[in-house]
Design a protein around this motif. Structure first.
Motif, PDB file in Angstrom:
ATOM      1  N   SER A  43       0.832  -1.218   0.000  1.00  0.00           N
ATOM      2  CA  SER A  43       0.000   0.000   0.000  1.00  0.00           C
ATOM      3  C   SER A  43       0.861   1.260   0.000  1.00  0.00           C
ATOM      4  CB  SER A  43      -0.915   0.007   1.224  1.00  0.00           C
ATOM      5  OG  SER A  43      -1.753  -1.125   1.235  1.00  0.00           O
ATOM      6  N   LEU A  44       1.926   1.237   0.792  1.00  0.00           N
ATOM      7  CA  LEU A  44       2.780   2.420   0.903  1.00  0.00           C
ATOM      8  C   LEU A  44       3.583   2.693  -0.365  1.00  0.00           C
ATOM      9  CD1 LEU A  44       4.069   2.230   4.598  1.00  0.00           C
ATOM     10  CD2 LEU A  44       2.478   3.890   3.601  1.00  0.00           C
ATOM     11  N   THR A  45       3.826   1.644  -1.162  1.00  0.00           N
ATOM     12  CA  THR A  45       4.502   1.897  -2.442  1.00  0.00           C
ATOM     13  C   THR A  45       3.636   2.804  -3.314  1.00  0.00           C
ATOM     14  OG1 THR A  45       3.578  -0.106  -3.466  1.00  0.00           O
ATOM     15  CG2 THR A  45       5.742  -0.304  -2.422  1.00  0.00           C
ATOM     16  N   GLY A  46       2.322   2.615  -3.218  1.00  0.00           N
ATOM     17  CA  GLY A  46       1.391   3.466  -3.957  1.00  0.00           C
ATOM     18  C   GLY A  46       1.390   4.892  -3.453  1.00  0.00           C
ATOM     19  N   VAL A  47       1.489   5.048  -2.145  1.00  0.00           N
ATOM     20  CA  VAL A  47       1.522   6.386  -1.541  1.00  0.00           C
ATOM     21  C   VAL A  47       2.766   7.139  -1.996  1.00  0.00           C
ATOM     22  CG1 VAL A  47       1.722   7.670   0.623  1.00  0.00           C
ATOM     23  CG2 VAL A  47       0.151   5.719   0.466  1.00  0.00           C
ATOM     24  N   TYR A  48       3.908   6.457  -1.966  1.00  0.00           N
ATOM     25  CA  TYR A  48       5.152   7.114  -2.377  1.00  0.00           C
ATOM     26  C   TYR A  48       5.153   7.426  -3.870  1.00  0.00           C
ATOM     27  CZ  TYR A  48       7.546   6.814   2.084  1.00  0.00           C
ATOM     28  OH  TYR A  48       7.916   7.008   3.385  1.00  0.00           O
ATOM     29  N   TRP A  49       4.549   6.529  -4.663  1.00  0.00           N
ATOM     30  CA  TRP A  49       4.398   6.825  -6.095  1.00  0.00           C
ATOM     31  C   TRP A  49       3.591   8.111  -6.269  1.00  0.00           C
ATOM     32  CZ3 TRP A  49       0.340   7.876  -9.228  1.00  0.00           C
ATOM     33  CH2 TRP A  49       0.564   7.855 -10.612  1.00  0.00           C
ATOM     34  N   GLY A  50       2.491   8.228  -5.533  1.00  0.00           N
ATOM     35  CA  GLY A  50       1.636   9.405  -5.626  1.00  0.00           C
ATOM     36  C   GLY A  50       2.342  10.684  -5.206  1.00  0.00           C
ATOM     37  N   ILE A  51       3.184  10.582  -4.184  1.00  0.00           N
ATOM     38  CA  ILE A  51       3.936  11.756  -3.716  1.00  0.00           C
ATOM     39  C   ILE A  51       4.917  12.221  -4.796  1.00  0.00           C
ATOM     40  CG2 ILE A  51       5.671  12.555  -2.055  1.00  0.00           C
ATOM     41  CD1 ILE A  51       4.302  10.704   0.015  1.00  0.00           C
ATOM     42  N   GLY A  52       5.667  11.265  -5.370  1.00  0.00           N
ATOM     43  CA  GLY A  52       6.617  11.618  -6.433  1.00  0.00           C
ATOM     44  C   GLY A  52       5.918  12.215  -7.637  1.00  0.00           C
ATOM     45  N   HIS A  53       4.804  11.625  -8.020  1.00  0.00           N
ATOM     46  CA  HIS A  53       4.009  12.098  -9.151  1.00  0.00           C
ATOM     47  C   HIS A  53       3.504  13.511  -8.907  1.00  0.00           C
ATOM     48  CE1 HIS A  53       0.357  12.306 -11.703  1.00  0.00           C
ATOM     49  NE2 HIS A  53       1.024  11.527 -12.517  1.00  0.00           N
ATOM     50  N   THR A  54       3.000  13.757  -7.716  1.00  0.00           N
ATOM     51  CA  THR A  54       2.445  15.068  -7.365  1.00  0.00           C
ATOM     52  C   THR A  54       3.519  16.153  -7.318  1.00  0.00           C
ATOM     53  OG1 THR A  54       0.687  14.020  -6.077  1.00  0.00           O
ATOM     54  CG2 THR A  54       1.114  16.347  -5.636  1.00  0.00           C
ATOM     55  N   LEU A  55       4.662  15.836  -6.725  1.00  0.00           N
ATOM     56  CA  LEU A  55       5.745  16.824  -6.615  1.00  0.00           C
ATOM     57  C   LEU A  55       6.202  17.288  -7.998  1.00  0.00           C
ATOM     58  CD1 LEU A  55       7.932  15.354  -3.719  1.00  0.00           C
ATOM     59  CD2 LEU A  55       6.519  17.420  -3.667  1.00  0.00           C
TER      60      LEU A  55
END
Length: 214
Positions: A43-55
């Motif tokens: 689940s957290l891999t998805g969160v970190y993907w989203g953070i990188g994408h958003t930044l």
């Protein structure tokens, strides 16, 4: 903040959640989820993907909108091309010798950093479309900033739930050692094939080659 703009933000949130489910995003995170042994980690891999994408979207989007410029079609398609090469690379890496031993040695920070980088690359590829969408949706620089942030929150939420679901069969499969090579292989083959298809789409079908030479 007007009711009208609040509805725009809500639309941005939903759009961000939908954006997370695009095939190239799903396949890329699946190559990481296939190596996780816990649902929480998946689940957290998805969160970190989203953070990188958003930044990435936020930085590029605000710079481009701030300078009131655009991202050319050639640059936009070239950035999209990077996604195709990344998918092929992720697939190839799934077949590295002693991959299982390497996975056992991986710490959680490495997995999350890798997800962050993949999200960053996806953000680069989607920056042109995000800028165009934002400029046609909002009326001020602050609204643009807020809209991209909300869109980013949507992608984080969407990818969190997506990687949780994706991670379930991989987590259970990893508990049965005989299935581990098969799991890595399936994730790798899908990533390579879709990456090649993605590259073909950008270069030939969408006409990047023509834009470069003409």
């Amino acid at each position: 903040m007007t009711v009208n703009f609040l509805s725009v933000l809500f639309f941005g949130l939903i759009l961000g959640m939908k954006h997370a489910t695009e095939p190239d995003h799903v396949i890329a995170v699946s190559t990481i989820a296939s190596r996780t042994k816990a649902i929480k980690k998946s689940s957290l891999t998805g969160v970190y993907w989203g953070i990188g994408h958003t930044l990435t979207l936020l930085v590029i989007g605000m710079v481009v909108i701030g300078f009131k410029t655009t991202i050319s079609e050639t640059v936009s398609m070239t950035l999209e091309l990077f996604v195709g090469f990344m998918l092929v690379l992720l697939g190839i890496l799934s077949f590295r010798p002693n991959q299982q031993k390497l996975v056992h040695k991986q710490n959680k920070d490495y997995t999350y950093v890798k997800s962050l980088i993949i999200g960053f690359i996806h953000g680069l590829a989607g920056s042109a479309a995000m800028v165009l969408l934002t400029m046609t949706t909002v009326e001020s620089y602050f609204q643009a900033f807020l809209y991209i942030c909300i869109f980013g929150v949507g992608t984080i939420i969407g990818m969190f739930f997506l990687t949780t679901i994706i991670g379930l069969p991989f987590v259970f499969g990893n508990r049965m050692k005989k299935f581990v090579p098969f799991i890595y292989g399936i994730a790798g083959v899908i990533s390579i094939l879709y990456g090649i298809y993605y590259i073909y789409e950008i270069i030939i079908k969408d006409g990047l080659l023509d834009l470069i030479y003409y």
